[in-house]
Design a protein around this motif. Structure first.
Motif, PDB file in Angstrom:
ATOM      1  N   PHE A   1      55.380  21.414  26.118  1.00  0.00           N
ATOM      2  CA  PHE A   1      56.633  21.275  25.372  1.00  0.00           C
ATOM      3  C   PHE A   1      56.517  21.957  24.008  1.00  0.00           C
ATOM      4  O   PHE A   1      57.439  22.630  23.557  1.00  0.00           O
ATOM      5  CB  PHE A   1      56.978  19.805  25.181  1.00  0.00           C
ATOM      6  N   GLY A   2      55.368  21.795  23.368  1.00  0.00           N
ATOM      7  CA  GLY A   2      55.166  22.443  22.079  1.00  0.00           C
ATOM      8  C   GLY A   2      55.196  23.951  22.204  1.00  0.00           C
ATOM      9  O   GLY A   2      55.753  24.649  21.348  1.00  0.00           O
TER      10      GLY A   2
ATOM     11  N   LEU B   1      56.811  25.756  24.515  1.00  0.00           N
ATOM     12  CA  LEU B   1      58.194  26.177  24.735  1.00  0.00           C
ATOM     13  C   LEU B   1      59.003  26.131  23.446  1.00  0.00           C
ATOM     14  O   LEU B   1      59.816  27.015  23.168  1.00  0.00           O
ATOM     15  CB  LEU B   1      58.845  25.289  25.796  1.00  0.00           C
ATOM     16  N   SER B   2      58.764  25.095  22.656  1.00  0.00           N
ATOM     17  CA  SER B   2      59.470  24.969  21.386  1.00  0.00           C
ATOM     18  C   SER B   2      59.109  26.121  20.449  1.00  0.00           C
ATOM     19  O   SER B   2      59.981  26.703  19.787  1.00  0.00           O
ATOM     20  CB  SER B   2      59.140  23.628  20.729  1.00  0.00           C
ATOM     21  N   ARG B   3      57.832  26.482  20.417  1.00  0.00           N
ATOM     22  CA  ARG B   3      57.413  27.584  19.549  1.00  0.00           C
ATOM     23  C   ARG B   3      57.960  28.925  20.022  1.00  0.00           C
ATOM     24  O   ARG B   3      58.325  29.779  19.217  1.00  0.00           O
ATOM     25  CB  ARG B   3      55.883  27.622  19.463  1.00  0.00           C
ATOM     26  N   GLU B   4      58.013  29.116  21.348  1.00  0.00           N
ATOM     27  CA  GLU B   4      58.566  30.370  21.864  1.00  0.00           C
ATOM     28  C   GLU B   4      60.055  30.482  21.520  1.00  0.00           C
ATOM     29  O   GLU B   4      60.526  31.565  21.116  1.00  0.00           O
ATOM     30  CB  GLU B   4      58.387  30.450  23.382  1.00  0.00           C
ATOM     31  N   ALA B   5      60.786  29.387  21.669  1.00  0.00           N
ATOM     32  CA  ALA B   5      62.212  29.405  21.316  1.00  0.00           C
ATOM     33  C   ALA B   5      62.404  29.677  19.829  1.00  0.00           C
ATOM     34  O   ALA B   5      63.299  30.431  19.425  1.00  0.00           O
ATOM     35  CB  ALA B   5      62.868  28.082  21.709  1.00  0.00           C
ATOM     36  N   GLU B   6      61.542  29.081  19.021  1.00  0.00           N
ATOM     37  CA  GLU B   6      61.619  29.310  17.580  1.00  0.00           C
ATOM     38  C   GLU B   6      61.309  30.760  17.234  1.00  0.00           C
ATOM     39  O   GLU B   6      61.947  31.358  16.355  1.00  0.00           O
ATOM     40  CB  GLU B   6      60.650  28.380  16.866  1.00  0.00           C
TER      41      GLU B   6
END
Length: 338
Positions: A242-243, A245-250
């Motif tokens: 999850f972390g 994916l969150s970093r990639e989206a950011e």
């Protein structure tokens, strides 16, 4: 393709944006990162905890001339930003003439990461300047005709090595540029022949000589700067899937913001089109440099947060490719004008 009014307009835009950045740089108070680098400049070293010394050298030169004022701190980094824009402009002109040079100047000036980021005294300014000129010299090597003497081509290789050395003395991530060039040469049938010429090896030797003081400083300080940056970008994984994916989206969202949605789309389009097979491999090389830099930071985001300005190096070849292959439809041209 050689439209002299377009070239004069490109130079006028370079001068105008430089003047505007200098005015803004004199008015806006320093940010914490800039005061950090100013503190470095008071005691010049061949290296520091988290970066090479080039930004400290530029700040020291500016404050020596203009005093300890935001204008003095930012003066030479702002000029380095103009140097980056000029390198991009000349590369586009070499590939497609004066009109392309003008479009490259406009596109780079409109990138928020350039319009705002190149006002600040950070390592990105000298790094982007040096990489832009390294790109220009490599393009001159690849566009050299048979009537060019081997001596002239060798000079361009030596200049490219000098620029790469200065880039790596500004920010370590600039190593991605020569690494991507080597990958591009190895993957193209015609460019593989470059490995049989002395130019690339002399360029590596020159870059190594320029970087030697930084390497010596790190060797005598337990490689602290290299260890910090490797841990900063490629350390242990945090946050699980999850972390990541969150970093990639950011990361993606940050790049769209720093490039603006319209220019981001057209830059990606130009890079994708540049991967089409070509006998000379020149546009393929620029596209691969952009893609390799982007891929590195996409991988880095799977492990640690990636700051939005880190992939800035990828925009240099992307802007050149956009300027030399703009949209050919009326609708596309309207969107690009917006």
């Amino acid at each position: 393709m050689d439209d002299s009014p377009a070239w004069r307009q490109a130079l006028a835009l370079l001068a105008g944006t430089t003047l505007l950045r200098l005015v803004v740089g004199a008015i806006v108070p320093l940010f914490p990162d800039e005061t950090y680098y100013w503190d470095w400049s008071r005691t010049l070293k061949a290296g520091y905890f988290d970066h090479p010394p080039m930004i400290a050298v530029l700040v020291r030169a500016g404050t020596a001339v203009f005093g300890h004022h935001p204008f003095g701190v930012r003066f030479f980094p702002i000029l380095a930003g103009t140097g980056a824009a000029l390198g991009i402009t000349l590369t586009a002109r070499e590939l497609a003439g004066d009109a392309a040079a003008r479009l490259a100047t406009i596109a780079f000036a409109c990138l928020p990461i350039a319009a705002v980021g190149l006002v600040l005294a950070t390592p990105d300014s000298p790094m982007l300047c040096a990489v832009a000129w390294a790109m220009y010299f490599v393009v001159r090597v690849l566009t050299a005709q048979s009537d060019r003497s081997n001596r002239q081509i060798l000079v361009w290789w030596l200049a490219a090595g000098l620029a790469v050395g200065l880039a790596m003395a500004s920010k370590y991530t600039s190593v991605l540029f020569p690494a991507a060039i080597a990958v591009a040469f190895g993957g193209h049938p015609r460019l593989q022949n470059k490995f049989g010429e002395p130019g690339p090896y002399l360029a590596v030797a020159v870059a190594s000589l320029v970087l030697a003081p930084v390497l010596w400083w790190n060797a005598t300080h337990d490689w602290v700067s290299f260890r910090f940056q490797l841990g900063h970008g490629l350390g242990s994984v945090r946050g699980g899937a999850f972390g990541a994916l969150s970093r990639e989206a950011e990361l993606v969202g940050g790049q769209i913001a720093l490039a603006s949605p319209i220019l981001f789309y057209f830059a990606v389009r130009a890079v994708r089109r540049a991967f089409d097979p070509a006998p000379d491999g020149l546009r393929n090389t620029l596209a691969l440099v952009c893609a390799c830099c982007a891929a590195f930071f996409i991988f880095s985001a799977t492990r640690r947060p990636v700051e939005a300005n880190w992939p800035a190096i990828a925009y240099l070849p992307a802007v050149v490719l956009l300027a030399t292959d703009p949209p050919h439809t009326l609708r596309g041209a309207r969107w690009l004008n917006r």
